[in-house]
Design a protein around this motif. Structure first.
Motif, PDB file in Angstrom:
ATOM      1  N   ASN A  51       1.492  -0.984   0.153  1.00 33.23           N
ATOM      2  CA  ASN A  51       0.325   0.074  -0.453  1.00 33.23           C
ATOM      3  C   ASN A  51       0.854   1.466  -0.609  1.00 33.23           C
ATOM      4  N   LEU A  52       0.440   1.714  -1.020  1.00 35.62           N
ATOM      5  CA  LEU A  52       1.997   3.181  -1.414  1.00 35.62           C
ATOM      6  C   LEU A  52       0.994   4.789  -1.509  1.00 35.62           C
ATOM      7  N   PHE A  53       0.262   4.757  -2.285  1.00 35.51           N
ATOM      8  CA  PHE A  53      -0.420   5.930  -2.192  1.00 35.51           C
ATOM      9  C   PHE A  53      -1.696   5.568  -2.184  1.00 35.51           C
ATOM     10  N   SER A  54      -2.204   7.067  -1.545  1.00 34.75           N
ATOM     11  CA  SER A  54      -3.384   7.045  -1.205  1.00 34.75           C
ATOM     12  C   SER A  54      -4.600   7.364  -2.532  1.00 34.75           C
ATOM     13  N   ASP A  55      -5.643   6.906  -2.116  1.00 29.54           N
ATOM     14  CA  ASP A  55      -7.094   7.261  -3.062  1.00 29.54           C
ATOM     15  C   ASP A  55      -6.538   8.967  -3.827  1.00 29.54           C
ATOM     16  N   ASP A  56      -6.650   9.599  -2.921  1.00 28.62           N
ATOM     17  CA  ASP A  56      -6.491  11.058  -3.721  1.00 28.62           C
ATOM     18  C   ASP A  56      -4.768  11.512  -4.120  1.00 28.62           C
ATOM     19  N   GLU A  57      -3.869  10.548  -3.801  1.00 23.89           N
ATOM     20  CA  GLU A  57      -2.522  10.935  -4.843  1.00 23.89           C
ATOM     21  C   GLU A  57      -2.522  10.123  -5.230  1.00 23.89           C
ATOM     22  N   ILE A  58      -3.013   8.986  -5.507  1.00 20.71           N
ATOM     23  CA  ILE A  58      -3.597   7.884  -6.734  1.00 20.71           C
ATOM     24  C   ILE A  58      -4.096   8.466  -7.948  1.00 20.71           C
ATOM     25  N   GLY A  59      -5.305   9.451  -7.401  1.00 24.49           N
ATOM     26  CA  GLY A  59      -6.051  10.170  -8.813  1.00 24.49           C
ATOM     27  C   GLY A  59      -5.479  11.141  -9.157  1.00 24.49           C
ATOM     28  N   ASP A  60      -4.717  11.922  -8.922  1.00 29.68           N
ATOM     29  CA  ASP A  60      -3.748  13.093  -8.714  1.00 29.68           C
ATOM     30  C   ASP A  60      -2.698  12.155  -9.879  1.00 29.68           C
ATOM     31  N   ILE A  61      -1.948  11.376  -9.773  1.00 26.88           N
ATOM     32  CA  ILE A  61      -1.211  10.313 -10.889  1.00 26.88           C
ATOM     33  C   ILE A  61      -1.588   9.958 -11.979  1.00 26.88           C
ATOM     34  N   ARG A  62      -3.018   9.654 -11.956  1.00 26.85           N
ATOM     35  CA  ARG A  62      -3.973   9.043 -12.855  1.00 26.85           C
ATOM     36  C   ARG A  62      -4.285  10.198 -13.887  1.00 26.85           C
ATOM     37  N   SER A  63      -4.831  11.332 -13.121  1.00 28.66           N
ATOM     38  CA  SER A  63      -4.984  12.305 -13.251  1.00 28.66           C
ATOM     39  C   SER A  63      -4.013  13.131 -14.728  1.00 28.66           C
ATOM     40  N   TYR A  64      -2.782  12.700 -14.321  1.00 30.56           N
ATOM     41  CA  TYR A  64      -1.385  13.625 -15.070  1.00 30.56           C
ATOM     42  C   TYR A  64      -1.315  12.311 -16.101  1.00 30.56           C
ATOM     43  N   PHE A  65      -1.236  11.213 -15.913  1.00 30.82           N
ATOM     44  CA  PHE A  65      -1.089   9.987 -16.888  1.00 30.82           C
ATOM     45  C   PHE A  65      -2.033  10.665 -17.795  1.00 30.82           C
ATOM     46  N   ARG A 100       8.875   6.446  -0.816  1.00 33.08           N
ATOM     47  CA  ARG A 100       7.676   5.149   0.184  1.00 33.08           C
ATOM     48  C   ARG A 100       7.846   3.659  -1.157  1.00 33.08           C
ATOM     49  N   ILE A 101       8.251   3.830  -2.126  1.00 35.97           N
ATOM     50  CA  ILE A 101       8.918   3.206  -3.503  1.00 35.97           C
ATOM     51  C   ILE A 101      10.208   2.562  -3.070  1.00 35.97           C
ATOM     52  N   ILE A 102      11.147   3.784  -2.546  1.00 33.94           N
ATOM     53  CA  ILE A 102      12.456   3.678  -2.836  1.00 33.94           C
ATOM     54  C   ILE A 102      12.957   2.392  -1.608  1.00 33.94           C
ATOM     55  N   ASP A 103      11.835   3.219  -0.343  1.00 34.82           N
ATOM     56  CA  ASP A 103      12.339   2.298   0.977  1.00 34.82           C
ATOM     57  C   ASP A 103      12.278   0.294   0.889  1.00 34.82           C
ATOM     58  N   PRO A 104      11.182  -0.468   0.131  1.00 29.81           N
ATOM     59  CA  PRO A 104      11.135  -1.583   0.348  1.00 29.81           C
ATOM     60  C   PRO A 104      12.056  -1.852  -1.201  1.00 29.81           C
ATOM     61  N   TRP A 151       5.250  -2.558  -9.704  1.00 34.32           N
ATOM     62  CA  TRP A 151       4.176  -2.921 -10.838  1.00 34.32           C
ATOM     63  C   TRP A 151       3.445  -1.753 -10.064  1.00 34.32           C
ATOM     64  N   LEU A 152       3.187  -0.376  -9.950  1.00 33.27           N
ATOM     65  CA  LEU A 152       2.244   0.501  -9.870  1.00 33.27           C
ATOM     66  C   LEU A 152       1.062   0.578 -10.157  1.00 33.27           C
ATOM     67  N   PRO A 206      -3.516  -8.961  -8.520  1.00 32.31           N
ATOM     68  CA  PRO A 206      -4.352  -8.304  -8.278  1.00 32.31           C
ATOM     69  C   PRO A 206      -4.124  -6.976  -7.282  1.00 32.31           C
ATOM     70  N   LEU A 207      -4.431  -5.457  -7.766  1.00 32.26           N
ATOM     71  CA  LEU A 207      -4.286  -4.817  -7.206  1.00 32.26           C
ATOM     72  C   LEU A 207      -5.435  -3.675  -7.018  1.00 32.26           C
ATOM     73  N   ARG A 208      -5.080  -2.557  -6.138  1.00 32.92           N
ATOM     74  CA  ARG A 208      -5.945  -1.310  -6.061  1.00 32.92           C
ATOM     75  C   ARG A 208      -5.334  -0.949  -6.394  1.00 32.92           C
ATOM     76  N   ALA A 209      -5.553   0.301  -7.053  1.00 34.77           N
ATOM     77  CA  ALA A 209      -4.921   1.705  -8.306  1.00 34.77           C
ATOM     78  C   ALA A 209      -4.716   2.909  -6.442  1.00 34.77           C
ATOM     79  N   GLY A 210      -3.013   2.719  -5.993  1.00 32.79           N
ATOM     80  CA  GLY A 210      -1.933   2.916  -5.036  1.00 32.79           C
ATOM     81  C   GLY A 210      -1.077   2.025  -4.803  1.00 32.79           C
ATOM     82  N   GLN A 211      -1.759   0.993  -4.820  1.00 33.18           N
ATOM     83  CA  GLN A 211      -1.084  -0.488  -4.355  1.00 33.18           C
ATOM     84  C   GLN A 211       0.004  -0.212  -5.446  1.00 33.18           C
TER      85      GLN A 211
END
Length: 272
Positions: A51-65, A100-104, A151-152, A206-211
């Protein structure tokens, strides 16, 4: 800038002396992953979900994409052509460097980590293209084989819209014989490994957006065609330990994301 979207030829890769054997991962004192997760990675070849990004954070990334995809397709590209994106787009560079990605990743690869790849794999609704069974390391002029893919999930990914699938434990079998894919197979890539079940158990991712999931570069994996009415987009982020060497100029792609690069092999380009 060199066009790194061009996959090296088989002859180019065959000319290299690459160590394509699995090197067990993990550090003595992991900061994020548990020891059980690291052991799972070593035995099964992946760890998920994270679990890396919140719904709002991944929503912003999705909008950018969404905006980036519209720009790229308007210029003649498609939903698979946004590759080496961290060298061109500042926001993707920032994701590649996100702690949050680099740590693991560092818990698996060690203190000195290079981020060298970023590629959006976006399957549009009814896309019809599969990603055949393959090993990432087959495509990369890197040695030794001490690299991972994060794979985000930009969109929710499940079996209905063609999430990734793994052959668990296959990363321990070494580099496998593959055959070229032909156009009739509607394969996103150009390699296929047949009869994957001989190498291990089939596991879906299977992954939820942000995972995210992390898998070894030798793990046999792929995904089916998206026949659903939902998009399935993921951002693949590629990392290796700093002692890995890249041929064919691929060291120019590398960014130092944790620790140091004592040899100065990787170019460490600034944020675009």
């Amino acid at each position: 800038m060199k066009d790194f979207q061009i996959i090296p030829t088989e002859n180019e890769l065959d000319s290299l002396q690459r160590d394509l054997s699995f090197h067990p991962a993990g550090v003595p004192n992991p900061s994020t992953l548990t020891r059980d997760q690291i052991e799972h990675f070593n035995q099964r070849g992946f760890v998920a979900p994270l679990n890396l990004f919140s719904d709002d954070e991944i929503g912003d990334i999705r909008s950018y994409f969404d905006d980036l995809l519209a720009t790229v397709t308007a210029g003649g590209g498609d939903s698979y052509s946004i590759s080496s994106a961290h060298l061109k787009y500042g926001p993707v560079y920032d994701i590649l460097n996100d702690p949050r990605i680099i740590d693991p990743v560092a818990d698996l690869l060690g203190d000195n980590v290079i981020g060298w790849g970023s590629h959006f794999f976006c399957k549009m609704p009814g896309d019809g293209k599969a990603v055949a069974w393959h090993q990432d390391a087959s495509y990369w002029p890197l040695s030794p084989s001490k690299a991972v893919t994060v794979w985000l999930a930009i969109d929710d990914a499940d079996q209905e819209n063609a999430c990734m699938k793994f052959i668990a434990g296959s990363h321990t079998k070494g580099h496998m014989t593959y055959r070229p894919s032909d156009s009739a197979e509607h394969n996103v890539l150009n390699q296929t490994i047949d009869n994957p079940e001989q190498y291990g158990d089939l596991v879906y991712d299977p992954l939820r957006a942000g995972q995210a999931s992390i898998h070894a570069d030798l793990l046999l994996h792929g995904s089916e065609a998206n026949q659903s009415d939902r998009r399935r987009c993921g951002l693949t982020l590629r990392y290796c330990s700093a002692d890995v060497r890249a041929a064919l100029g691929w060291n120019e792609k590398g960014v130092q994301v944790r620790g140091s690069d004592p040899s100065g092999h990787w170019s460490n380009r600034p944020r675009p």
